[in-house]
Design a protein around this motif. Structure first.
Motif, PDB file in Angstrom:
ATOM      1  N   GLU A  87       0.818  -1.216   0.000  1.00 28.19           N
ATOM      2  CA  GLU A  87       0.000   0.000   0.000  1.00 28.19           C
ATOM      3  C   GLU A  87       0.852   1.267   0.000  1.00 28.19           C
ATOM      4  OE1 GLU A  87      -3.059   1.942   3.132  1.00 28.19           O
ATOM      5  OE2 GLU A  87      -3.390  -0.172   2.640  1.00 28.19           O
ATOM      6  N   ASP A  88       1.960   1.270   0.744  1.00 23.23           N
ATOM      7  CA  ASP A  88       2.820   2.454   0.806  1.00 23.23           C
ATOM      8  C   ASP A  88       3.520   2.743  -0.521  1.00 23.23           C
ATOM      9  OD1 ASP A  88       2.386   3.454   3.337  1.00 23.23           O
ATOM     10  OD2 ASP A  88       3.874   2.141   4.257  1.00 23.23           O
ATOM     11  N   TYR A  89       3.507   1.811  -1.439  1.00 21.64           N
ATOM     12  CA  TYR A  89       4.168   1.987  -2.732  1.00 21.64           C
ATOM     13  C   TYR A  89       3.199   2.433  -3.829  1.00 21.64           C
ATOM     14  CZ  TYR A  89       8.189  -0.208  -0.591  1.00 21.64           C
ATOM     15  OH  TYR A  89       9.257  -0.478   0.227  1.00 21.64           O
ATOM     16  N   ASN A  90       1.946   2.679  -3.477  1.00 22.21           N
ATOM     17  CA  ASN A  90       0.926   3.055  -4.452  1.00 22.21           C
ATOM     18  C   ASN A  90       0.916   4.572  -4.651  1.00 22.21           C
ATOM     19  OD1 ASN A  90      -1.299   3.449  -6.052  1.00 22.21           O
ATOM     20  ND2 ASN A  90      -2.587   1.989  -4.948  1.00 22.21           N
ATOM     21  N   ILE A  91       1.710   5.035  -5.591  1.00 18.68           N
ATOM     22  CA  ILE A  91       1.849   6.472  -5.824  1.00 18.68           C
ATOM     23  C   ILE A  91       0.559   7.098  -6.347  1.00 18.68           C
ATOM     24  CG2 ILE A  91       2.729   6.451  -8.186  1.00 18.68           C
ATOM     25  CD1 ILE A  91       4.972   8.398  -6.934  1.00 18.68           C
ATOM     26  N   VAL A  92      -0.287   6.302  -6.992  1.00 17.74           N
ATOM     27  CA  VAL A  92      -1.570   6.796  -7.495  1.00 17.74           C
ATOM     28  C   VAL A  92      -2.462   7.255  -6.334  1.00 17.74           C
ATOM     29  CG1 VAL A  92      -3.664   6.151  -8.762  1.00 17.74           C
ATOM     30  CG2 VAL A  92      -1.427   5.367  -9.565  1.00 17.74           C
ATOM     31  N   LYS A  93      -2.319   6.609  -5.183  1.00 16.98           N
ATOM     32  CA  LYS A  93      -3.101   6.977  -3.997  1.00 16.98           C
ATOM     33  C   LYS A  93      -2.370   7.990  -3.114  1.00 16.98           C
ATOM     34  CE  LYS A  93      -5.929   2.852  -3.628  1.00 16.98           C
ATOM     35  NZ  LYS A  93      -6.366   1.759  -2.743  1.00 16.98           N
ATOM     36  N   GLY A  94      -1.352   8.628  -3.670  1.00 20.94           N
ATOM     37  CA  GLY A  94      -0.637   9.654  -2.925  1.00 20.94           C
ATOM     38  C   GLY A  94       0.465   9.135  -2.025  1.00 20.94           C
ATOM     39  N   ARG A  95       0.736   7.851  -2.102  1.00 23.05           N
ATOM     40  CA  ARG A  95       1.794   7.266  -1.286  1.00 23.05           C
ATOM     41  C   ARG A  95       3.131   7.474  -2.007  1.00 23.05           C
ATOM     42  NH1 ARG A  95       0.387   5.046   3.701  1.00 23.05           N
ATOM     43  NH2 ARG A  95      -1.831   4.694   3.680  1.00 23.05           N
ATOM     44  N   LEU A  96       4.060   8.112  -1.358  1.00 18.60           N
ATOM     45  CA  LEU A  96       5.324   8.485  -1.975  1.00 18.60           C
ATOM     46  C   LEU A  96       6.489   7.579  -1.587  1.00 18.60           C
ATOM     47  CD1 LEU A  96       5.108  12.367  -1.467  1.00 18.60           C
ATOM     48  CD2 LEU A  96       4.359  11.010  -3.443  1.00 18.60           C
ATOM     49  N   TRP A  97       6.229   6.582  -0.761  1.00 18.78           N
ATOM     50  CA  TRP A  97       7.311   5.770  -0.206  1.00 18.78           C
ATOM     51  C   TRP A  97       8.176   5.120  -1.276  1.00 18.78           C
ATOM     52  CZ3 TRP A  97       9.634   5.860   4.196  1.00 18.78           C
ATOM     53  CH2 TRP A  97      10.521   4.849   4.523  1.00 18.78           C
ATOM     54  N   VAL A  98       7.634   4.859  -2.447  1.00 20.00           N
ATOM     55  CA  VAL A  98       8.402   4.239  -3.524  1.00 20.00           C
ATOM     56  C   VAL A  98       9.627   5.087  -3.883  1.00 20.00           C
ATOM     57  CG1 VAL A  98       7.119   5.271  -5.447  1.00 20.00           C
ATOM     58  CG2 VAL A  98       8.190   3.032  -5.741  1.00 20.00           C
ATOM     59  N   LEU A  99       9.583   6.379  -3.582  1.00 14.69           N
ATOM     60  CA  LEU A  99      10.725   7.242  -3.856  1.00 14.69           C
ATOM     61  C   LEU A  99      11.940   6.897  -2.996  1.00 14.69           C
ATOM     62  CD1 LEU A  99       8.848  10.662  -4.152  1.00 14.69           C
ATOM     63  CD2 LEU A  99       9.594   9.144  -6.011  1.00 14.69           C
ATOM     64  N   ILE A 100      11.697   6.326  -1.828  1.00 22.63           N
ATOM     65  CA  ILE A 100      12.805   5.975  -0.925  1.00 22.63           C
ATOM     66  C   ILE A 100      13.706   4.904  -1.540  1.00 22.63           C
ATOM     67  CG2 ILE A 100      13.426   5.013   1.342  1.00 22.63           C
ATOM     68  CD1 ILE A 100      12.454   7.912   1.521  1.00 22.63           C
ATOM     69  N   PRO A 101      13.178   3.745  -1.932  1.00 17.57           N
ATOM     70  CA  PRO A 101      14.089   2.762  -2.532  1.00 17.57           C
ATOM     71  C   PRO A 101      14.713   3.248  -3.841  1.00 17.57           C
ATOM     72  CG  PRO A 101      11.832   1.925  -2.489  1.00 17.57           C
ATOM     73  CD  PRO A 101      11.845   3.200  -1.733  1.00 17.57           C
ATOM     74  N   ILE A 102      13.976   4.039  -4.614  1.00 19.57           N
ATOM     75  CA  ILE A 102      14.549   4.587  -5.845  1.00 19.57           C
ATOM     76  C   ILE A 102      15.738   5.490  -5.497  1.00 19.57           C
ATOM     77  CG2 ILE A 102      14.122   6.179  -7.765  1.00 19.57           C
ATOM     78  CD1 ILE A 102      11.218   5.061  -7.813  1.00 19.57           C
ATOM     79  N   TRP A 103      15.557   6.361  -4.503  1.00 19.04           N
ATOM     80  CA  TRP A 103      16.619   7.276  -4.103  1.00 19.04           C
ATOM     81  C   TRP A 103      17.823   6.535  -3.533  1.00 19.04           C
ATOM     82  CZ3 TRP A 103      18.729  11.498  -5.209  1.00 19.04           C
ATOM     83  CH2 TRP A 103      19.511  12.224  -4.322  1.00 19.04           C
ATOM     84  N   VAL A 104      17.566   5.540  -2.697  1.00 20.08           N
ATOM     85  CA  VAL A 104      18.647   4.761  -2.091  1.00 20.08           C
ATOM     86  C   VAL A 104      19.468   4.064  -3.180  1.00 20.08           C
ATOM     87  CG1 VAL A 104      19.078   2.691  -0.691  1.00 20.08           C
ATOM     88  CG2 VAL A 104      17.560   4.470   0.155  1.00 20.08           C
ATOM     89  N   ALA A 105      18.809   3.630  -4.227  1.00 17.99           N
ATOM     90  CA  ALA A 105      19.508   2.955  -5.324  1.00 17.99           C
ATOM     91  C   ALA A 105      20.288   3.937  -6.191  1.00 17.99           C
ATOM     92  CB  ALA A 105      18.509   2.182  -6.180  1.00 17.99           C
TER      93      ALA A 105
END
Length: 117
Positions: A87-105
């Motif tokens: 759920e935290d990775y669903n950017i369509v629902k306003g969840r931005l957490w997916v940016l964390i693993p992208i940034w870390v990588a």
């Protein structure tokens, strides 16, 4: 990075979540963690620079894997289901957490390139 993430999440839950609501608090928390990680990763890459672009990419890939293993491992151990964890990775629902693993990588390579010049 785990310590920064825990402190950031604790600050969210104790200080501003009640004022902003759950979604906005998570969005703020994600942005602050991106900034905290930026400072931390910049410091690490400056102090212990990779010798090549490939090494910087390898570092980012390893950090990505460790981040996801930690995130989903802790979620699993706390009894969360896969849909709850994703759920935290669903950017369509306003969840931005997916940016964390992208940034870390991506950040180790980015800072390696910036500091190399």
């Amino acid at each position: 990075m785990i310590v920064l993430a825990v402190i950031n999440g604790t600050a969210r839950d104790l200080w501003y979540k009640n004022y902003t609501g759950e979604l906005a608090a998570r969005q703020i928390s994600t942005i602050t963690l991106l900034l905290l990680f930026a400072v931390y990763i910049w410091f690490l890459i400056k102090k212990y620079p990779p010798t090549t672009s490939e090494q910087a990419i390898t570092i980012g890939t390893l950090w990505l894997i460790l981040t996801l293993v930690f995130e989903f491992g802790m979620g699993y151990m706390s009894g969360k289901t896969w849909p709850q964890m994703l759920e935290d990775y669903n950017i369509v629902k306003g969840r931005l957490w997916v940016l964390i693993p992208i940034w870390v990588a991506f950040a180790p390579y980015l800072f390696f390139r910036i500091l190399k010049e």
